[in-house]
Design an enzyme around this catalytic site. Sequence first.
Site, short mmCIF file in Angstrom:
data_model
loop_
_atom_site.label_atom_id
_atom_site.label_comp_id
_atom_site.label_asym_id
_atom_site.label_seq_id
_atom_site.Cartn_x
_atom_site.Cartn_y
_atom_site.Cartn_z
N GLU A 1 -5.05 -3.93 -1.96
CA GLU A 1 -6.49 -3.69 -1.86
C GLU A 1 -6.78 -2.42 -1.07
O GLU A 1 -7.90 -1.94 -1.04
CB GLU A 1 -7.18 -4.92 -1.23
CG GLU A 1 -6.83 -5.21 0.22
CD GLU A 1 -5.50 -5.96 0.41
OE1 GLU A 1 -4.68 -5.99 -0.54
OE2 GLU A 1 -5.28 -6.49 1.51
N CYS B 1 9.46 1.96 3.07
CA CYS B 1 10.37 0.85 3.38
C CYS B 1 11.78 1.37 3.57
O CYS B 1 12.62 0.71 4.15
CB CYS B 1 10.35 -0.18 2.27
SG CYS B 1 11.00 0.46 0.73
N PHE C 1 0.81 -1.23 0.00
CA PHE C 1 0.00 0.00 0.00
C PHE C 1 0.83 1.27 0.00
O PHE C 1 0.34 2.34 -0.30
CB PHE C 1 -0.93 0.01 1.23
CG PHE C 1 -0.24 0.44 2.50
CD1 PHE C 1 -0.10 1.79 2.81
CD2 PHE C 1 0.31 -0.49 3.38
CE1 PHE C 1 0.56 2.20 3.97
CE2 PHE C 1 0.97 -0.09 4.53
CZ PHE C 1 1.10 1.26 4.82
N GLU D 1 9.55 -3.91 12.82
CA GLU D 1 9.42 -2.77 11.91
C GLU D 1 8.17 -2.01 12.36
O GLU D 1 7.06 -2.57 12.35
CB GLU D 1 9.24 -3.28 10.47
CG GLU D 1 9.05 -2.17 9.47
CD GLU D 1 8.81 -2.66 8.05
OE1 GLU D 1 8.18 -3.73 7.87
OE2 GLU D 1 9.24 -1.97 7.11
P1 NAD Z 1 1.49 -6.47 2.89
O1 NAD Z 1 2.42 -7.63 2.87
O2 NAD Z 1 0.43 -6.46 3.92
O3 NAD Z 1 0.74 -6.39 1.47
C1 NAD Z 1 1.45 -6.51 0.27
C2 NAD Z 1 0.64 -7.32 -0.72
O4 NAD Z 1 0.51 -8.66 -0.26
C3 NAD Z 1 -0.77 -6.79 -0.90
O5 NAD Z 1 -1.09 -6.80 -2.27
C4 NAD Z 1 -1.63 -7.74 -0.08
O6 NAD Z 1 -2.91 -7.93 -0.64
C5 NAD Z 1 -0.86 -9.03 -0.11
N1 NAD Z 1 -0.96 -9.76 1.16
C6 NAD Z 1 -1.01 -9.22 2.40
N2 NAD Z 1 -1.06 -10.21 3.33
C7 NAD Z 1 -1.03 -11.37 2.67
C8 NAD Z 1 -1.03 -12.73 3.07
N3 NAD Z 1 -1.07 -13.07 4.36
N4 NAD Z 1 -0.97 -13.68 2.12
C9 NAD Z 1 -0.91 -13.34 0.83
N5 NAD Z 1 -0.92 -12.06 0.38
C10 NAD Z 1 -0.97 -11.09 1.29
O7 NAD Z 1 2.38 -5.15 2.94
P2 NAD Z 1 1.87 -3.67 3.12
O8 NAD Z 1 1.43 -3.48 4.53
O9 NAD Z 1 0.94 -3.32 2.03
O10 NAD Z 1 3.24 -2.87 2.86
C11 NAD Z 1 4.12 -2.51 3.89
C12 NAD Z 1 5.30 -3.46 3.94
O11 NAD Z 1 5.96 -3.48 2.68
C13 NAD Z 1 6.37 -3.02 4.93
O12 NAD Z 1 6.85 -4.16 5.61
C14 NAD Z 1 7.45 -2.41 4.05
O13 NAD Z 1 8.75 -2.44 4.59
C15 NAD Z 1 7.36 -3.29 2.86
N6 NAD Z 1 7.93 -2.64 1.69
C16 NAD Z 1 9.15 -3.08 1.26
C17 NAD Z 1 9.77 -2.46 0.18
C18 NAD Z 1 11.11 -2.91 -0.29
O14 NAD Z 1 11.49 -2.60 -1.40
N7 NAD Z 1 11.86 -3.64 0.53
C19 NAD Z 1 9.11 -1.41 -0.48
C20 NAD Z 1 7.85 -1.00 -0.02
C21 NAD Z 1 7.26 -1.64 1.07
#
Ligand code: NAD
Length: 518
Positions: free
Chosen positions: A198, A303, A171, A403
């Site tokens: 989403e 991130c 997100f 985090e």
């Molecule tokens: P998230 O993992 O909750 O969601 C990411 C995607 O995965 C979404 O499309 C979501 O629908 C899906 N998802 C979520 N939970 C899931 C599950 N249990 N099983 C399968 N799919 C699932 O992440 P977020 O909260 O949207 O984003 C924040 C996180 O992303 C932080 O930890 C941040 O550090 C990381 N991030 C990392 C980078 C990088 O390049 N290292 C860049 C941006 C964000």
Amino acid sequence: TASPAFKRALSTSRPALYAAQAAIPRTKLFINGEFIDSKTDKWIELRNPATQEIVTLVPEATPEELKYAADSAAEAFKTWKKTSILHRQRKMLDLQLLIRDNMDRIAHSITLEQGKTLADARGDVLRGLQVVESACAIPHMLMGDTLEVATDMDTYTIREPLGVVAGITPFNFPAMIPLWMFPLANVTGNTCIIKPSEKDPGATMILAELAHKAGIPAGVLNVVHGARDTVNFICDNEHIKAISFVGSDQAGHYIHDRGSRNGKRVQANLGAKNHGIIMPDANKNHTLNQLTGAAFGAAGQRCMALSTVVFVGKAQEWLPELVERAKQLKVSSGFEADADLGPLISPESLARVERLIESGVKEGADLILDGRGIKVQKYEKGNFIGPSILTNVKTNMECYREEIFGPVLVCLNADTLDEAIDIINKNPYGNGTAIFTQSGATARKFTNEVDAGQVGINVPIPVPLPMFSFTGSRGSIRGDVNFYGKSGISFYTSTKTVTALWRHEDAEANVSAVNMPT
Ligand code: NAD
């Protein structure tokens, strides 16, 4: 936004509630070149994080819709892979222009759904746009190697697309991260399915519309929505050859394991805990300004946020000035012109961040700036928290190990550079890090010894430009091929190596070449 009718209906009858729900805009799917209404009965409410008003309902696509997307992408691949490299380059040239022209519209959608300030949202779009601009150099980037092995023999390499590839995005960068994925996937000849978060799919929907306008054909780019079931479909579908994932550890490990088990290429960028080292010889003003922006900007939901800082020696004496700068930051809706940071994405996220601050206090850290309970005029219902600073933090505390993903700066102390580097290298994450110093030798030692993907020297958020790649180390990455740049091209292609013999003389009569050719 929730209409007055919807609000009234909440306290009235079910038929009235259904009628009001029908008035809420619904996010569409984009499959085979068309925006279509999902037939699902599972809808996810997306609320403006500054007001809690409903912005849209996001569908959890049905199995039939997901299959339609994968089949369309597979069908489109048959012709897209045969297009010339110059044709695909032209599409990227047109797309980058359209994104630039629609920058404000995309930024508006990001602020509405995600909450970050408009200026920050423009930065989100711009950093993604730069990847599209770099994709315009694809003829150069796809050049292979050629060697004349002998006067009658050449060996050369060709980079070929994989087929259908998919992207699953988080997100926090609703434009930049989809733009790390589909432009490079498409320009290298793949077709693509994106599943945006989403929580804020609006930017991806606009990008799909612009890709369509740029002439990217039906099926070459598709957007599906949903949560776990949609992700499972992507991990399992036979047409999908590769998955790009950016997001949390939990989802990333799951997707990497499930996708890899099914024989797909998976690149996964995960969570982070980025440390900055502040040396006492650093330029104080520059350092404090950069640190304040990098810790609290985007409400810490980056991130690459510099969320943890190790003060070496006398640099600790700068803490009161850091607190003063943090206090100056204005917390409000991202649409307010003077806002420095907006709300967190959800009430759950706010509760989690507040709990982690409290855990720090309970475990003995000093909360020298407490942003909890902040009241934001006109936006009383928003998920707001102001900049917060915990000092004297120890590495065994929960607020250090987790985090936080909020505007919370966690501060540790060290006596020497070696001690500070040791703290960083013992942390499980290895996304980004930075040092502030005026000594080239100190910076050099830090660069050599620190174990992190992105290293900043007097630069707090060293997100690489797209001619490089976004790297990562240890717990911040799964898979070994990075996003964008040369690595991005490698991820979305496979290499074919051709050895060709063209000889004028006749073959030697009746001599079969049974030995290993040399
Ligand atoms: P998230 O993992 O909750 O969601 C990411 C995607 O995965 C979404 O499309 C979501 O629908 C899906 N998802 C979520 N939970 C899931 C599950 N249990 N099983 C399968 N799919 C699932 O992440 P977020 O909260 O949207 O984003 C924040 C996180 O992303 C932080 O930890 C941040 O550090 C990381 N991030 C990392 C980078 C990088 O390049 N290292 C860049 C941006 C964000």
